[in-house]
Design an enzyme around this catalytic site. Structure first.
Site, PDB file in Angstrom:
ATOM      1  N   ARG A  87      -5.054 -31.753   2.117  1.00  0.00           N
ATOM      2  CA  ARG A  87      -6.066 -31.125   1.261  1.00  0.00           C
ATOM      3  C   ARG A  87      -5.392 -30.601   0.001  1.00  0.00           C
ATOM      4  O   ARG A  87      -4.170 -30.682  -0.147  1.00  0.00           O
ATOM      5  CB  ARG A  87      -6.735 -29.959   1.995  1.00  0.00           C
ATOM      6  CG  ARG A  87      -5.722 -28.929   2.506  1.00  0.00           C
ATOM      7  CD  ARG A  87      -6.358 -27.665   3.005  1.00  0.00           C
ATOM      8  NE  ARG A  87      -5.439 -26.821   3.744  1.00  0.00           N
ATOM      9  CZ  ARG A  87      -4.514 -26.038   3.227  1.00  0.00           C
ATOM     10  NH1 ARG A  87      -4.354 -25.998   1.916  1.00  0.00           N
ATOM     11  NH2 ARG A  87      -3.730 -25.296   3.982  1.00  0.00           N
ATOM     12  N   VAL A 132      -3.834 -23.980  -2.054  1.00  0.00           N
ATOM     13  CA  VAL A 132      -4.168 -22.790  -2.838  1.00  0.00           C
ATOM     14  C   VAL A 132      -3.301 -22.736  -4.097  1.00  0.00           C
ATOM     15  O   VAL A 132      -3.763 -22.381  -5.182  1.00  0.00           O
ATOM     16  CB  VAL A 132      -3.969 -21.507  -1.995  1.00  0.00           C
ATOM     17  CG1 VAL A 132      -4.242 -20.255  -2.838  1.00  0.00           C
ATOM     18  CG2 VAL A 132      -4.861 -21.528  -0.770  1.00  0.00           C
ATOM     19  N   LYS A 134      14.257 -26.085  16.265  1.00  0.00           N
ATOM     20  CA  LYS A 134      15.364 -25.223  15.881  1.00  0.00           C
ATOM     21  C   LYS A 134      14.874 -24.227  14.831  1.00  0.00           C
ATOM     22  O   LYS A 134      14.172 -24.600  13.894  1.00  0.00           O
ATOM     23  CB  LYS A 134      16.502 -26.062  15.301  1.00  0.00           C
ATOM     24  CG  LYS A 134      17.670 -25.271  14.737  1.00  0.00           C
ATOM     25  CD  LYS A 134      18.502 -24.633  15.822  1.00  0.00           C
ATOM     26  CE  LYS A 134      19.731 -23.947  15.240  1.00  0.00           C
ATOM     27  NZ  LYS A 134      20.480 -23.227  16.289  1.00  0.00           N
TER      28      LYS A 134
END
Length: 449
Positions: free
Chosen positions: A291, A294, A201
């Site tokens: 991970r 940024v 959706k």
């Protein structure tokens, strides 16, 4: 504890890891391509090894070359940074096979969360709320049309192996479905070697909220609140902040516990981010990044912790240095991603830095590998700096950000700094009243971009 860590990355994130290692008394090894021989991470590391020519597949994505560099230098662990091999199952497994510690999750967790369908099914089983849509992959236009009818239009078709906005297409109605479906499959095949897609959706006014989690690999885990990353262009984040301006303490505690419990149950190890779309008080899981993100500095700023240090500790088997009860939010932090790109066209502009001056002062952090005379190579991502500010509250953080931007000098190449000067003049930015669609609509209205 490790004696020597090799950083399988470049740029500001490589410097970030080198600095954390140095504070812990751990030697560092930089790897680099021929194009990065003069890069700052090469200069700052204790040792450096050239692993190949400029193209990423022959250097930063060359698993054999990186493992050889680790063996030659005697590195006992490898930190992947973000991007490149940071979420590569084969890389994590190869390191395990060679007796080198991967500073990150297990290969199995990377595999599970790297496939969007498997990740969604796993999170459903762990009690994490998900967006309505298909149960698994969708193989035909006919099946796609049925999902669209059941979920209700608009819907978004996503490549199961996708990322960075590639392999994602919106179908506003059944009329759009065939073209969107075939295009998403084509992009998935071209970019990721996998044309499987799933359908969800398409929420109308969502924000992008992500929860930072950390597991010790032994059934223990914590969450470090949320980041709001709603200001995006083509699914690429440009402005991130913590805590989210729209999230209540009660919502933070509830969704944070759900996420921490989920990763604890699978014995997840290291840093991870569980990403959601948030609309009308509801959270909908979209993916998990296995991970360091940024935008991790904004979380570090408000909690006063070093996430890279914690990654290293946990990978070494020492466990986290804090508990959930130790984590208290202090103030507000904002990060801007500064790219070597034109504005408003956003075309990459590599070149030579003729003058660089980083802003400073209370609550200002500049994560960058720039220096006067540095030549930005054309072979890699255009991100060249991250400006992070921290204030007692959001108002102070925005004022500090405006001041710091005024001090920043990056001459010799075009950058996206003008974008942020424009954004800080917008009332919606100051009130926090925006969704994931706000920036693209603003760019089209104000700049025809």
């Amino acid at each position: 504890m490790f004696q020597k860590i090799l950083i399988a990355n470049r740029g500001e994130i490589a410097l970030r890891v080198i600095r954390a290692a140095r504070e812990m008394g751990i030697a560092s090894v930089a790897v680099h391509s021929t194009a990065d021989a003069d890069a700052m991470h090469v200069r700052m590391a204790d040792e450096a090894v050239c692993i190949g020519p400029a193209p990423s597949p022959q250097s930063y994505l060359n698993i054999a070359a990186i493992i050889s560099a680790a063996e030659i230098t005697g590195a006992d662990a490898i930190h992947p940074g973000y991007g490149f091999l940071s979420e590569n199952e084969a890389f994590a497994q190869a390191l395990e096979d060679h007796g080198i510690t991967f500073i990150g999750p297990t290969a199995e967790h990377i595999r599970v969360m790297g496939d969007k369908i498997t990740a969604k099914d796993t999170m459903k089983d762990l009690g994490v709320p998900c967006v309505p849509g298909s149960d698994g992959g969708v193989a035909s236009v006919e099946d796609a049309l049925q999902v669209g009818q059941d979920a209700g239009y608009p819907v978004i078709i996503k490549a199961t192996a996708g990322g960075g906005g590639r392999g994602m297409k919106v179908a506003k109605s059944a009329v759009d479905m065939e073209t969107a479906f075939r295009t998403a499959r084509s992009e998935g095949k071209a970019n990721f070697g996998n044309d499987e897609v799933y359908i969800e959706k398409y929420l109308q006014t969502p924000r992008h909220i992500e929860i930072q989690v950390f597991g010790d690999g032994k059934g223990g885990a914590v969450h470090l609140g949320e980041r709001d990353c709603s200001l995006q262009r083509r699914h690429q984040k440009v402005f991130e902040e913590a805590p989210g301006p729209c999230i209540t303490p009660e919502e933070r505690a509830a969704i944070g516990k759900v996420c921490a419990d989920a990763v604890a149950r699978i014995n997840y190890i290291g840093a991870g981010t569980i990403e959601f779309l948030y609309e009308n008080g509801e959270f909908y899981f979209i993916e998990m990044n296995t991970r360091l993100q940024v935008e991790h500095p904004v979380t570090e700023a408000i909690f006063g912790v070093d996430l890279v240090r914690e990654q290293i500790r946990v990978a070494a088997g020492l466990g986290l240095s804090f508990t959930q009860d130790d984590l208290k939010i202090n103030g507000h932090a904002i990060e801007l991603r500064i790219n070597a790109e034109t504005f408003p066209a956003f075309a990459p502009r590599p070149g030579t830095i003729t003058q660089y001056h980083a802003p400073g002062g209370l609550g200002v952090r500049m994560d960058s590998a720039l220096y006067d005379g540095y030549r930005i190579p054309p072979h890699y991502d255009s991100l060249i700096a991250k400006l992070i500010v921290h204030g007692r509250d959001r108002t102070e953080a925005l004022a500090r950000l405006n001041r710091a931007l005024g001090e920043l000098i990056v001459d010799g190449v075009e950058t996206t700094v003008p974008l942020f000067h424009h954004l800080l003049a917008e009332a919606d930015i100051h009130t926090g009243d925006y969704t994931i669609h706000w920036l693209e609509k603003w760019l089209e209205r104000e700049h025809g971009a």
